[in-house]
Write an enzyme that holds these catalytic residues in place. Structure first.
Site, mmCIF file in Angstrom:
data_model
loop_
_atom_site.group_PDB
_atom_site.id
_atom_site.type_symbol
_atom_site.label_atom_id
_atom_site.label_comp_id
_atom_site.label_asym_id
_atom_site.label_seq_id
_atom_site.Cartn_x
_atom_site.Cartn_y
_atom_site.Cartn_z
ATOM 1 C CG ASN A 9 26.797 53.904 55.711
ATOM 2 O OD1 ASN A 9 27.968 54.228 55.928
ATOM 3 N ND2 ASN A 9 25.921 54.728 55.153
ATOM 4 C CE LYS A 11 24.211 56.599 57.675
ATOM 5 N NZ LYS A 11 22.920 57.265 57.726
ATOM 6 C CG HIS A 95 24.196 57.188 51.800
ATOM 7 N ND1 HIS A 95 23.726 58.253 52.544
ATOM 8 C CD2 HIS A 95 23.808 56.069 52.457
ATOM 9 C CE1 HIS A 95 23.112 57.778 53.622
ATOM 10 N NE2 HIS A 95 23.150 56.456 53.593
ATOM 11 C CD GLU A 97 23.686 60.176 55.749
ATOM 12 O OE1 GLU A 97 24.835 59.715 55.809
ATOM 13 O OE2 GLU A 97 22.748 59.731 56.437
ATOM 14 C CD GLU A 167 19.992 53.509 52.369
ATOM 15 O OE1 GLU A 167 20.150 52.851 53.401
ATOM 16 O OE2 GLU A 167 20.740 54.442 52.049
ATOM 17 N N GLY A 173 17.731 57.484 59.464
ATOM 18 C CA GLY A 173 18.149 58.125 60.710
ATOM 19 C C GLY A 173 17.013 58.797 61.457
ATOM 20 C CB SER A 213 14.691 53.648 60.779
ATOM 21 O OG SER A 213 15.011 55.028 60.814
ATOM 22 N N GLY A 235 22.493 53.563 61.665
ATOM 23 C CA GLY A 235 22.617 53.720 63.112
ATOM 24 C C GLY A 235 22.769 52.406 63.884
HETATM 25 P P1 PGA Z 1 19.777 54.398 59.305
HETATM 26 O O1 PGA Z 1 20.686 54.748 58.022
HETATM 27 O O2 PGA Z 1 19.724 52.896 59.408
HETATM 28 O O3 PGA Z 1 20.457 55.059 60.450
HETATM 29 O O4 PGA Z 1 18.411 54.967 59.014
HETATM 30 C C1 PGA Z 1 20.581 53.999 56.833
HETATM 31 C C2 PGA Z 1 21.555 54.512 55.817
HETATM 32 O O5 PGA Z 1 21.890 55.702 55.843
HETATM 33 O O6 PGA Z 1 22.033 53.745 54.966
#
Ligand code: PGA
Length: 253
Positions: A9, A11, A95, A97, A167, A173, A213, A235
């Site tokens: 992803n 983003k 998601h 976010e 998640e 993140g 992460s 990330g």
């Molecule tokens: P991250 O994000 O790997 O940076 O923790 C995961 C996600 O938002 O799907």
């Protein structure tokens, strides 16, 4: 045993030129790999170009979001039909976010999921608890409610087309990964709910990804867990080097 399904992803990262180069290199590097299924979620305005580059490669392209309506006066929004038309096979729905920065509710997410399925897009439904919810011992309660509310009214035969991404919000993140056993326990709990609601065959066929992460160093130990079918990577997915290492580590399972 399912092939691991690894989705990156992006983003709101990368330029179009960087995204195009990434997709071309990913295609070249995966041309001999049939051990995993891989996908990427570029920003909306890159989708058409990237779908063209990846056409016929088996690499899935997913949108990061859609609106719940297919057309109409929704300035600034993008529909499932539009995303499908440019060549996407998947879309992220719910998601964290979107839930926590943009205030998306469970019922809105349920409508988006239905919109995705009606456009023949496979939804990747993201669910997970916040840190205070885990600390209060409410992880399973939160995850169960999200799952039930978000999948409400969807027929069993269409559940097979859905991917669930567990998640934990506190791991996204932050560099904090759920312990492999912690993640596996929630995955087993999710699978149990799906079994109760849709039967064992359907529950077993649904991919349950872990996200939060994920990086090359923890891919192996997470993938070794029996209930983890792949990853949604944030990330570490925007650099080809780390994404490739995750794919490579997952290919060994
Ligand atoms: P991250 O994000 O790997 O940076 O923790 C995961 C996600 O938002 O799907």
């Amino acid at each position: 045993m399912k092939k691991p399904f690894i989705v990156g992803n992006w983003k709101m990262n990368l330029t179009l030129a960087e995204g195009v180069e990434f997709a071309q290199s990913l295609r070249n590097s995966l041309s001999n790999s049939n051990k995993i299924i891989c996908g990427i979620c570029p920003p909306f305005i890159f989708l058409k170009d990237i779908c063209k580059i990846l056409e016929g490669s088996g690499i899935k392209v997913s949108a990061q979001n859609i609106h719940s309506e297919q057309r109409g006066a929704y300035t600034g929004e993008i529909s499932a039909l539009m995303v499908k038309e440019v060549g996407c096979s998947h879309v992220l729905v719910g998601h964290s976010e979107r839930r926590h920065i943009f205030g998306e509710t469970d019922s809105f997410i349920n409508s988006k999921l239905k919109a995705a399925l009606s456009a023949n897009l496979k939804p990747i439904l993201c669910i997970g608890e916040k840190l205070n919810e885990r600390e209060d011992g409410r992880t399973k309660y939160v995850v169960k409610n999200q799952l039930k509310d978000n999948l409400r009214g969807i027929n069993a035969d269409r559940i097979k087309e859905c991917v669930i991404a567990y998640e934990p919000v506190w791991a996204i993140g932050t560099g904090k990964t759920a312990l492999p056993e912690q993640a596996n326990e929630v995955h087993a709990f999710i699978r149990g709910i799906l079994t109760g609601d849709y039967g064992e065959d359907i529950a077993d066929s649904v991919y349950i990804q872990y996200g939060g992460s994920v990086k090359p160093e923890n891919t192996g130990e997470l993938m070794a867990q029996p209930e983890i079918d792949g990853f949604l990577v944030g990330g570490a997915s925007i650099k080809l080097e780390s994404f490739s290492k995750i794919i490579e580590a997952a290919s060994n399972y």
